[in-house]
Scaffold this motif. Sequence first.
Motif: not given
Length: 487
Positions: A164-187
């Motif tokens: 969560v603390q090391a990888l969540l923000l990168p995962l949010v950007l990856i799974f959301g293609d740069g969109d944090k809203t979509k990234g949070f939902e997918n993660t």
Amino acid sequence: MNSTSQKVSVIEKIGYSLGDLAANLIFQTLMTFLAFFYTDVYKIPPGTASAIIFAGGMIGAFFNPVMGIIADRTVTRWGKFRPWILWTAVPFGVMAMLAFSTPDFSPGGKIVYALVTYMLLVIVYSANNLPYASLSGVLTGDMGERNSISSFRFVAVMIAQFIVQALLLPLVLIFGDGDKTKGFENTMTLFAIIGVIFFIITFLTTKERIIPKAGQKSSVREDLGDLVKNKPWVMMLIITIFIFVTLSLKGGMYVYYFENFLSEQHLASFLEDIGFNGFIAGLNSMLTSMGLHGFTWPEDAPTSGFSLFNAGGIIMMIVGITVSKKLADKYGKRDVFGISLFISAMCLLLFYFYAPQSIALVFLTQLAHGFFYGIGTPLLWAMIADVADYSEWKNNRRATAIIFSAMIFGLKAGLAVGGALVAGILAFYGYDEQLVVQTPETINGIKLSLSVYPTLTFCVSVVCLFFYEINKKKEIQIQEELLDRRK
């Protein structure tokens, strides 16, 4: 009490620990990113976000004693606590996904949606995590085995915290293609699916060994009466509240510290100098040469630095956990916990005095803080199990879940207060997510919130430990006398 062999296999310890990994994928996200999600992703004003986090969290906290009473009176062929882990697995996953979804409502609709989904999430969390925590008190009566279980469990917690603390923000950007809203939902959807699977594994691999004798019956009034006369329980309740206020407050502020205080230029140079950027480039090169998709990593220095900062602290916490059992077995849980908590608090205090350019010192301090806090991390929950033994030893009745309700109540109350403080302090100091550069007053508030304020709350917990009477000598006495009774 009846009890079988008190030894717990490695498979069972791993199976039990997976339940905490599952829960902490959600819990660590709430503790570290909920205020950020509400203010910067769902665009809820900081003051309103503070009220939502506090109100929803306190409702969940006050549900814990009720859940403790229910769990202690649950009777199934699977035991008292294991069934709840199974029954709540899917609802927990569903509510986690909904709480981090962003439906396009009006401003008022967003507030209602955020409050309702957060409130339901923390209630389901209580129905799942209180029985899960109580299960550690009935897996074995051997305090050495209990220390071992706690060490396994908190390695799993650290893995979840690392993710969560090391990888969540990168995962949010990856799974959301740069969109944090979509990234949070997918993660969070991914976390929820993993969590459901791990909860089921926990249910299937564990066994309740300490079973109250058939004739034991006690009223709710008697259980509550035992609690208020149990001084170690009262101390652990206060300690837990202040610890989770601290964790939620500092954890929620770190992202703002990296985004708004530390020098982006110096942070970028630091990442380059230590070879981090080269490591990511090498990893990408290796993957693409194998015909695989490259590992996408955020290019902005604050996100990369924040993730590496958290990763380093968590790795050192795992190192601290590895020496925790040996120290606790030798010196007792209380004394080791108190010393480790005090030193880790002093590390936090140092953050206030660093300049925006002091990147290396910030990272080194985080490593030291992680190590010393890691030593005490498994001991908190093991001490609560000892308090359940203390209650049985004093009153000749066992009420495990109502004892553990203190821990979960403290956890929820601390999470609510600490999370609300993050958003509330930001509002008080004039934080505006639309500004590229925050005011000096806002920056100072952010610095205080991850240094001076959490140092004070940690120190309150240290003082309370002076009134917690279960030292090493008392641990041995309680264990031996209860073993004789159970025979």
